[in-house]
Write an enzyme that holds these catalytic residues in place. Structure first.
Site, mmCIF file in Angstrom:
data_model
loop_
_atom_site.group_PDB
_atom_site.id
_atom_site.type_symbol
_atom_site.label_atom_id
_atom_site.label_comp_id
_atom_site.label_asym_id
_atom_site.label_seq_id
_atom_site.Cartn_x
_atom_site.Cartn_y
_atom_site.Cartn_z
ATOM 1 N N CYS A 1 0.895 -1.160 0.000
ATOM 2 C CA CYS A 1 0.000 0.000 0.000
ATOM 3 C C CYS A 1 0.922 1.195 0.000
ATOM 4 C CB CYS A 1 -0.903 0.030 1.232
ATOM 5 S SG CYS A 1 -1.846 1.571 1.295
ATOM 6 N N CYS B 1 -0.428 4.209 2.504
ATOM 7 C CA CYS B 1 -0.447 4.036 3.961
ATOM 8 C C CYS B 1 -0.237 2.561 4.302
ATOM 9 C CB CYS B 1 -1.709 4.617 4.578
ATOM 10 S SG CYS B 1 -3.242 4.155 3.766
ATOM 11 N N SER B 2 -1.290 1.862 4.704
ATOM 12 C CA SER B 2 -1.080 0.469 5.137
ATOM 13 C C SER B 2 -2.321 -0.389 4.918
ATOM 14 C CB SER B 2 -0.693 0.447 6.613
ATOM 15 O OG SER B 2 -1.740 1.014 7.382
ATOM 16 N N CYS B 3 -3.048 -0.154 3.843
ATOM 17 C CA CYS B 3 -4.251 -0.950 3.572
ATOM 18 C C CYS B 3 -3.851 -2.426 3.429
ATOM 19 C CB CYS B 3 -4.942 -0.443 2.319
ATOM 20 S SG CYS B 3 -5.539 1.247 2.541
HETATM 21 FE FE FE Z 1 -3.614 2.359 2.784
#
Ligand code: FE
Length: 208
Positions: free
Chosen positions: A106, A109-111
């Site tokens: 991602c 961010c951190s999906c």
């Molecule tokens: Fe994300």
């Protein structure tokens, strides 16, 4: 908006400190019950963890019809397992083949597919992984100990809050006749992100 959540963890230790401070204040004021918090964390660690994803992969390895359903519509296919957790975003299963390897990131961010893989590892949220996985995936994978033949095409998939991925790695050789439960023990979290491969089976490891 694809990335409406704020989860930039470039200063993880600072974030951890802030989380702890907020938790302390909320607990002292009686707004949260620490036992309830523990229960949530326990759920994420034991019920909504990578074991769920491993079961999905193992079934895809053993059940051709399920594999087809999974590749056609993973969001729908995984409902067969009845996993706990949110089902808010669309899930796509990426099939590794001898000629194509898939890697998930991602970049913003951190999906992450939480229901199948639990909480994302720290490195998944780090800016170096998020940028370098796209620019130089082979170098990133080699740092995880994964070196693929130059002839293998590597495809990088950028997750969003609405679209998340799980990699279906190649079934390890030497697992003919293994059950779904046995196969699931070989499926690592990293292999479902694409930075690793499943574990190598130990001959005769499942005699019982
Ligand atoms: Fe994300």
């Amino acid at each position: 908006m694809a990335h409406e959540h704020d989860d930039d963890h470039s200063e993880l230790s600072e974030v951890a400190c802030r989380v702890r401070a907020i938790e302390t204040i909320l607990t002292e004021k009686g707004y949260v019950d620490t036992a309830a918090l523990d229960a949530i964390i326990e759920t994420y660690e034991t019920k909504i963890g990578p074991r769920n994803g491993a079961r999905v992969v193992a079934r895809a390895w053993t059940d051709v019809a399920f594999r087809q359903r999974l590749l056609a519509d993973a969001t729908e296919a995984v409902t067969e397992f009845g996993f706990e957790g949110r089902k808010s975003s669309h899930l796509v299963a990426l099939e590794n083949t001898p000629t194509q390897h898939n890697l998930v990131v991602c970049t913003l961010c951190s999906c992450y597919p939480h229901t199948l893989l639990g909480l994302p590892p720290v490195w998944y949220k780090s800016p170096p992984y998020r940028s370098r996985a796209v620019i130089d995936p082979r170098s990133v994978m080699s740092e995880f100990g994964l070196t693929l033949p130059a002839t293998t095409n590597i495809r990088v998939w950028d997750s969003t809050a609405e679209l998340r991925y799980i990699v279906i790695p190649l079934r390890p050789e030497g697992t003919e006749g293994w059950s779904e439960v046995e196969l699931a023990t070989l499926v690592t979290r990293d292999s479902m992100i694409g930075v690793g491969l499943p574990l190598t089976p130990i001959p005769g490891g499942f005699d019982t």
